[in-house]
Design a protein around this motif. Sequence first.
Motif, PDB file in Angstrom:
ATOM      1  N   PRO A   1     -32.024  34.994 -35.331  1.00  0.00           N
ATOM      2  CA  PRO A   1     -33.238  34.174 -35.269  1.00  0.00           C
ATOM      3  C   PRO A   1     -33.189  32.899 -36.106  1.00  0.00           C
ATOM      4  N   ASN A   2     -32.238  32.780 -37.007  1.00  0.00           N
ATOM      5  CA  ASN A   2     -32.161  31.591 -37.844  1.00  0.00           C
ATOM      6  C   ASN A   2     -31.129  30.581 -37.355  1.00  0.00           C
ATOM      7  N   ASN A   3     -30.468  30.871 -36.246  1.00  0.00           N
ATOM      8  CA  ASN A   3     -29.527  29.912 -35.659  1.00  0.00           C
ATOM      9  C   ASN A   3     -30.286  28.736 -35.063  1.00  0.00           C
ATOM     10  N   ASN A   4     -29.627  27.600 -34.989  1.00  0.00           N
ATOM     11  CA  ASN A   4     -30.203  26.459 -34.280  1.00  0.00           C
ATOM     12  C   ASN A   4     -30.169  26.723 -32.787  1.00  0.00           C
ATOM     13  N   VAL A   5     -31.134  26.172 -32.068  1.00  0.00           N
ATOM     14  CA  VAL A   5     -31.190  26.290 -30.614  1.00  0.00           C
ATOM     15  C   VAL A   5     -30.385  25.148 -30.012  1.00  0.00           C
ATOM     16  N   THR A   6     -29.473  25.478 -29.108  1.00  0.00           N
ATOM     17  CA  THR A   6     -28.684  24.440 -28.445  1.00  0.00           C
ATOM     18  C   THR A   6     -29.475  23.869 -27.270  1.00  0.00           C
TER      19      THR A   6
END
Length: 155
Positions: A64-69
């Motif tokens: 959930p803390n990853n950046n959205v591509t």
Amino acid sequence: MKQKIIFLFLITIILITNSISYAGNATLEEIEYLDIINHWAKDDIVEFTQNQIVNGYPDDTFKPNNNVTVAEFLKMIVSACGYKIQRVGNRVWPDFYINTALNEKLILENEFSNYNVPINRYNAITIISRAVDLSDVKKNKKQTNDIKKINTINN
């Protein structure tokens, strides 16, 4: 229409405040991702998964803390708007959503040189504005302002 605007607004808020990711194919029965148990967005992540807007990774995580591509964001918007996905050929998952976004004029040809980079807020809002008929929003805002004026005059 109002429901679509609210849903797209919620996606934008999540994108702005934190990131969510898409990959893999979690089934609806397997929505308990290992890394969202105590996450502030757990309920939204589960709801978006149930509505097939997002999915987790094959290792039962959501990250959930990853950046959205850009590709992930297009998948969310295309899914949220209910556009029909045309699965042609042996392509990888983002190609179907990218092509649908192009066909629906959510993105322009050559607007993005790389769909695997994090999307920025400007590009996210641009895509959302193409997906939503903003004339209804402007009309509703004008009506709200008119109501405020009437209440001010009457008080």
